[in-house]
Design an enzyme around this catalytic site. Structure first.
Site, PDB file in Angstrom:
ATOM      1  N   GLU A   1       0.807  -1.229   0.000  1.00  0.00           N
ATOM      2  CA  GLU A   1       0.000   0.000   0.000  1.00  0.00           C
ATOM      3  C   GLU A   1       0.838   1.277   0.000  1.00  0.00           C
ATOM      4  O   GLU A   1       0.456   2.268  -0.636  1.00  0.00           O
ATOM      5  CB  GLU A   1      -0.960   0.002   1.200  1.00  0.00           C
ATOM      6  CG  GLU A   1      -2.107  -1.003   1.093  1.00  0.00           C
ATOM      7  CD  GLU A   1      -1.733  -2.419   1.522  1.00  0.00           C
ATOM      8  OE1 GLU A   1      -0.569  -2.642   1.938  1.00  0.00           O
ATOM      9  OE2 GLU A   1      -2.593  -3.312   1.444  1.00  0.00           O
TER      10      GLU A   1
ATOM     11  N   HIS B   1      -5.727  -8.498   8.353  1.00  0.00           N
ATOM     12  CA  HIS B   1      -5.578  -8.943   6.964  1.00  0.00           C
ATOM     13  C   HIS B   1      -4.311  -8.453   6.267  1.00  0.00           C
ATOM     14  O   HIS B   1      -4.113  -8.736   5.085  1.00  0.00           O
ATOM     15  CB  HIS B   1      -6.779  -8.495   6.132  1.00  0.00           C
ATOM     16  CG  HIS B   1      -6.820  -7.018   5.904  1.00  0.00           C
ATOM     17  ND1 HIS B   1      -6.129  -6.405   4.895  1.00  0.00           N
ATOM     18  CD2 HIS B   1      -7.430  -6.029   6.578  1.00  0.00           C
ATOM     19  CE1 HIS B   1      -6.333  -5.104   4.944  1.00  0.00           C
ATOM     20  NE2 HIS B   1      -7.111  -4.839   5.962  1.00  0.00           N
TER      21      HIS B   1
ATOM     22  N   ARG C   1      -0.927  -7.898   4.416  1.00  0.00           N
ATOM     23  CA  ARG C   1      -0.038  -8.844   3.718  1.00  0.00           C
ATOM     24  C   ARG C   1       1.281  -9.062   4.448  1.00  0.00           C
ATOM     25  O   ARG C   1       1.804 -10.168   4.484  1.00  0.00           O
ATOM     26  CB  ARG C   1       0.256  -8.324   2.306  1.00  0.00           C
ATOM     27  CG  ARG C   1      -0.648  -8.914   1.243  1.00  0.00           C
ATOM     28  CD  ARG C   1      -0.289  -8.367  -0.126  1.00  0.00           C
ATOM     29  NE  ARG C   1      -0.892  -9.147  -1.183  1.00  0.00           N
ATOM     30  CZ  ARG C   1      -2.196  -9.196  -1.438  1.00  0.00           C
ATOM     31  NH1 ARG C   1      -3.049  -8.524  -0.692  1.00  0.00           N
ATOM     32  NH2 ARG C   1      -2.657  -9.933  -2.429  1.00  0.00           N
TER      33      ARG C   1
ATOM     34  N   HIS D   1     -11.531 -12.072   7.614  1.00  0.00           N
ATOM     35  CA  HIS D   1     -11.351 -11.641   6.223  1.00  0.00           C
ATOM     36  C   HIS D   1     -11.314 -12.872   5.312  1.00  0.00           C
ATOM     37  O   HIS D   1     -10.813 -13.924   5.700  1.00  0.00           O
ATOM     38  CB  HIS D   1     -10.027 -10.868   6.150  1.00  0.00           C
ATOM     39  CG  HIS D   1      -9.833 -10.085   4.894  1.00  0.00           C
ATOM     40  ND1 HIS D   1      -9.568 -10.674   3.676  1.00  0.00           N
ATOM     41  CD2 HIS D   1      -9.854  -8.750   4.650  1.00  0.00           C
ATOM     42  CE1 HIS D   1      -9.427  -9.736   2.756  1.00  0.00           C
ATOM     43  NE2 HIS D   1      -9.602  -8.555   3.318  1.00  0.00           N
TER      44      HIS D   1
HETATM   45  C1  UD1 Z   1      -6.938  -5.854  -0.303  1.00  0.00           C
HETATM   46  C2  UD1 Z   1      -5.954  -4.693  -0.508  1.00  0.00           C
HETATM   47  C3  UD1 Z   1      -5.611  -4.015   0.823  1.00  0.00           C
HETATM   48  C4  UD1 Z   1      -6.866  -3.646   1.573  1.00  0.00           C
HETATM   49  C5  UD1 Z   1      -7.756  -4.869   1.716  1.00  0.00           C
HETATM   50  C6  UD1 Z   1      -9.055  -4.496   2.383  1.00  0.00           C
HETATM   51  C7  UD1 Z   1      -4.263  -4.813  -2.260  1.00  0.00           C
HETATM   52  C8  UD1 Z   1      -2.935  -5.355  -2.655  1.00  0.00           C
HETATM   53  N1  UD1 Z   1      -4.697  -5.200  -1.061  1.00  0.00           N
HETATM   54  O1  UD1 Z   1      -6.253  -6.894   0.396  1.00  0.00           O
HETATM   55  O2  UD1 Z   1      -4.853  -2.849   0.571  1.00  0.00           O
HETATM   56  O3  UD1 Z   1      -6.500  -3.160   2.842  1.00  0.00           O
HETATM   57  O4  UD1 Z   1      -8.058  -5.406   0.413  1.00  0.00           O
HETATM   58  O5  UD1 Z   1      -9.742  -5.612   2.842  1.00  0.00           O
HETATM   59  O6  UD1 Z   1      -4.883  -4.077  -2.989  1.00  0.00           O
HETATM   60  N2  UD1 Z   1     -11.435 -12.698  -1.257  1.00  0.00           N
HETATM   61  C9  UD1 Z   1     -12.672 -13.284  -1.474  1.00  0.00           C
HETATM   62  N3  UD1 Z   1     -13.776 -12.469  -1.487  1.00  0.00           N
HETATM   63  C10 UD1 Z   1     -13.717 -11.134  -1.273  1.00  0.00           C
HETATM   64  C11 UD1 Z   1     -12.453 -10.553  -1.037  1.00  0.00           C
HETATM   65  C12 UD1 Z   1     -11.330 -11.338  -1.046  1.00  0.00           C
HETATM   66  O7  UD1 Z   1     -12.784 -14.481  -1.638  1.00  0.00           O
HETATM   67  O8  UD1 Z   1     -14.757 -10.467  -1.295  1.00  0.00           O
HETATM   68  C13 UD1 Z   1     -10.225 -13.565  -1.275  1.00  0.00           C
HETATM   69  C14 UD1 Z   1      -9.920 -14.074  -2.695  1.00  0.00           C
HETATM   70  O9  UD1 Z   1      -9.365 -15.347  -2.600  1.00  0.00           O
HETATM   71  C15 UD1 Z   1      -8.859 -13.073  -3.179  1.00  0.00           C
HETATM   72  C16 UD1 Z   1      -8.099 -12.860  -1.880  1.00  0.00           C
HETATM   73  O10 UD1 Z   1      -9.090 -12.808  -0.849  1.00  0.00           O
HETATM   74  O11 UD1 Z   1      -8.057 -13.569  -4.213  1.00  0.00           O
HETATM   75  C17 UD1 Z   1      -7.192 -11.644  -1.823  1.00  0.00           C
HETATM   76  O12 UD1 Z   1      -7.882 -10.442  -2.160  1.00  0.00           O
HETATM   77  P1  UD1 Z   1      -6.993  -9.116  -2.492  1.00  0.00           P
HETATM   78  O13 UD1 Z   1      -7.909  -8.003  -2.794  1.00  0.00           O
HETATM   79  O14 UD1 Z   1      -5.973  -9.442  -3.501  1.00  0.00           O
HETATM   80  O15 UD1 Z   1      -6.198  -8.872  -1.141  1.00  0.00           O
HETATM   81  P2  UD1 Z   1      -6.732  -8.416   0.285  1.00  0.00           P
HETATM   82  O16 UD1 Z   1      -5.907  -9.149   1.286  1.00  0.00           O
HETATM   83  O17 UD1 Z   1      -8.192  -8.527   0.349  1.00  0.00           O
HETATM   84  N1  UDP Z   2     -15.578  -3.671   8.092  1.00  0.00           N
HETATM   85  C1  UDP Z   2     -16.824  -4.225   7.758  1.00  0.00           C
HETATM   86  N2  UDP Z   2     -17.077  -5.523   8.103  1.00  0.00           N
HETATM   87  C2  UDP Z   2     -16.166  -6.295   8.766  1.00  0.00           C
HETATM   88  C3  UDP Z   2     -14.895  -5.732   9.078  1.00  0.00           C
HETATM   89  C4  UDP Z   2     -14.636  -4.421   8.708  1.00  0.00           C
HETATM   90  O1  UDP Z   2     -17.676  -3.557   7.172  1.00  0.00           O
HETATM   91  O2  UDP Z   2     -16.462  -7.467   9.067  1.00  0.00           O
HETATM   92  C5  UDP Z   2     -15.292  -2.275   7.680  1.00  0.00           C
HETATM   93  C6  UDP Z   2     -14.679  -1.368   8.722  1.00  0.00           C
HETATM   94  O3  UDP Z   2     -15.662  -0.708   9.493  1.00  0.00           O
HETATM   95  C7  UDP Z   2     -13.854  -0.398   7.884  1.00  0.00           C
HETATM   96  C8  UDP Z   2     -13.435  -1.229   6.681  1.00  0.00           C
HETATM   97  O4  UDP Z   2     -14.303  -2.367   6.661  1.00  0.00           O
HETATM   98  O5  UDP Z   2     -14.630   0.671   7.395  1.00  0.00           O
HETATM   99  C9  UDP Z   2     -12.006  -1.646   6.807  1.00  0.00           C
HETATM  100  O6  UDP Z   2     -11.708  -2.607   5.830  1.00  0.00           O
HETATM  101  P1  UDP Z   2     -10.374  -3.459   5.880  1.00  0.00           P
HETATM  102  O7  UDP Z   2      -9.909  -3.597   7.283  1.00  0.00           O
HETATM  103  O8  UDP Z   2     -10.663  -4.711   5.111  1.00  0.00           O
HETATM  104  O9  UDP Z   2      -9.372  -2.604   5.005  1.00  0.00           O
HETATM  105  P2  UDP Z   2      -8.356  -1.409   5.335  1.00  0.00           P
HETATM  106  O10 UDP Z   2      -9.125  -0.299   5.946  1.00  0.00           O
HETATM  107  O11 UDP Z   2      -7.287  -1.961   6.222  1.00  0.00           O
HETATM  108  O12 UDP Z   2      -7.799  -1.066   3.990  1.00  0.00           O
END
Ligand code: UD1
Ligand code: UDP
Length: 380
Positions: free
Chosen positions: A135, A221, A223, A254
């Site tokens: 990020e 969540h 990375r 997550h």
């Molecule tokens: C992503 C963003 C991170 C953000 C986070 C919020 C990047 C690199 N990472 O991380 O900055 O903080 O989202 O939550 O952009 N998956 C599902 N269903 C969903 C979402 C995710 O199954 O609705 C699973 C899938 O297997 C997918 C994996 O999660 O391939 C990873 O999703 P990805 O968006 O690449 O990474 P996040 O860890 O979610």
């Molecule tokens: N959030 C949600 N449901 C959940 C957990 C988090 O709606 O079960 C909301 C939370 O209130 C916040 C946002 O998701 O607004 C944060 O998302 P996440 O932690 O996935 O991403 P980040 O903010 O770290 O990018």
């Protein structure tokens, strides 16, 4: 007057939450703006949850999520997908949010297509490209490609100025997450039927007296915490749950498989641990309001919880959101078993320590960020 075509693009849960009030603020001025919503669906289920809660209807859906996708998959798919979208629509501004891969790749697509980019939540920095990964890289590059920088705080503005971004292209707006939070809380407050529905839903999900009993709300969540970090986090939770059997631990897990795997393997059988699917924004916020302590590595939750007066322990070594740390509601504890256990225990055992951290304040604004962004966009 010709309408200004503004395109919003986002792909993940937090971007959708933070862009939702802006989408509605633009839609509320149909004589001035033609608002086009493009979702990449970097997230699928967790994005759709937010689209429903905020009643947003995408005009374009790239539908690109794949199970277990990596950074190459998402970056390439967004970049290629946005090429045709921008060619077909040619907006006068492309609004991206924050620091995800969707943000970076969509901003690059705007740059390649000659479409000027507006960056919402601009200027957050740790100055460490490995934390948060990727990020910090995403947002630094997005800033290079941005014409209108919407910085949430004076501090984020100062980061941009230090990088040579001209003052004239920056507006300090507050964070749109507070607009979203207040909107959702207001809706719950005003509507008794809605509130009763939420209470019934959460009681059914959790199976304990969450309105009366102390609980720690947790999410994770990042990375850079995959692997050893998550093992440390899970073992800390297991230790805390054993030490405090009267305290409940609520963890909406997550959907990333790198998170699901260790969490389910280590915590599934812990009796006072409630592993549940990701919650819709409304029940999540309502639950946060009733929680005792928030333990998280999330960005957005570090911004929301202070405004609800909740102590937040952040399982990271650095944060791009130092405002609430300075104000005393947020403390960094790393993804470190010992520090997590000690810090949660201190808040559970020591009332003075708890009270000192549990103070409501709004370093991220009063919920008027979208109005400020819209007023800039009216004049472009
Ligand atoms: C992503 C963003 C991170 C953000 C986070 C919020 C990047 C690199 N990472 O991380 O900055 O903080 O989202 O939550 O952009 N998956 C599902 N269903 C969903 C979402 C995710 O199954 O609705 C699973 C899938 O297997 C997918 C994996 O999660 O391939 C990873 O999703 P990805 O968006 O690449 O990474 P996040 O860890 O979610
Ligand atoms: N959030 C949600 N449901 C959940 C957990 C988090 O709606 O079960 C909301 C939370 O209130 C916040 C946002 O998701 O607004 C944060 O998302 P996440 O932690 O996935 O991403 P980040 O903010 O770290 O990018």
């Amino acid at each position: 007057m010709q309408k200004k075509k503004i395109m919003l693009v986002f792909g993940t849960r937090p971007e959708a939450i933070k862009m939702a009030p802006l989408y509605h603020a633009l839609k509320a001025q149909p004589d001035v703006f033609e608002t086009v919503l493009c979702v990449t669906a970097q997230h699928r289920q967790m994005l759709d949850q937010v689209l429903n809660v905020f009643d947003m209807k995408p005009d374009i859906d790239l539908n690109l999520m794949m199970p277990g996708q990596d950074l190459f998959d998402v970056t390439a798919a967004v970049l290629k997908g946005m090429r045709n979208v921008l060619k077909a629509h040619q907006p006068v501004a492309l609004l991206v949010h924050g620091d995800t891969t969707t943000t970076l790749a969509a901003a690059m697509a705007g740059f390649y297509s000659g479409v000027p980019v507006g960056h919402v939540e601009a200027g957050l920095r740790t100055h460490d490209l490995q934390a948060p990964f990727p990020e910090e890289f995403n947002r630094q590059v997005a800033s290079k490609l941005t014409k209108w920088h919407f910085a949430p705080t004076e501090f984020s503005q100062s980061n941009l100025l230090a990088e040579g971004v001209p003052q004239s292209s920056i507006t300090v707006t507050g964070n749109t997450v507070i607009d979203a939070l207040f909107w959702v809380l207001g809706r719950i407050e005003e509507d008794q039927t809605r509130r009763q529905g939420l209470v019934a839903f959460l009681t059914e999900q959790l199976g304990f007296d969450w309105q009366g009993q102390r609980f720690v709300l947790m999410t994770g969540h990042r990375r850079e915490n995959f692997g050893d970090g998550f093992l440390q986090i899970c073992h800390a939770l297991k230790e805390l749950a054993a030490r405090y059997p009267a305290v409940r631990f609520v963890y909406p897990v997550h959907l990333n498989p790198n998170v699901q795997q260790p969490v389910n393997a280590i915590l599934a059988d812990v009796p006072n641990m409630h592993l549940i699917p990701p919650l819709d924004y409304e029940p999540f916020v309502y639950l946060m309001k009733h929680s005792h302590i928030v333990l998280t590595d999330s960005g957005g939750i570090q911004e929301e919880a202070p405004s609800l007066g909740k102590p937040v322990l952040v399982m990271r070594d650095v944060t791009e959101r130092p405002e609430a740390v300075k104000a005393g509601t947020v403390r960094l504890v790393g993804a470190d078993r010992g520090r997590i256990v000690t810090s949660v225990a201190e808040l559970l055992d020591n009332d003075a320590c708890y009270t000192a951290m549990a103070k409501a304040h709004n370093p991220y604004g009063e919920g008027r960020a979208c109005a400020r962004i819209v007023s800039i966009l009216r004049d472009i």
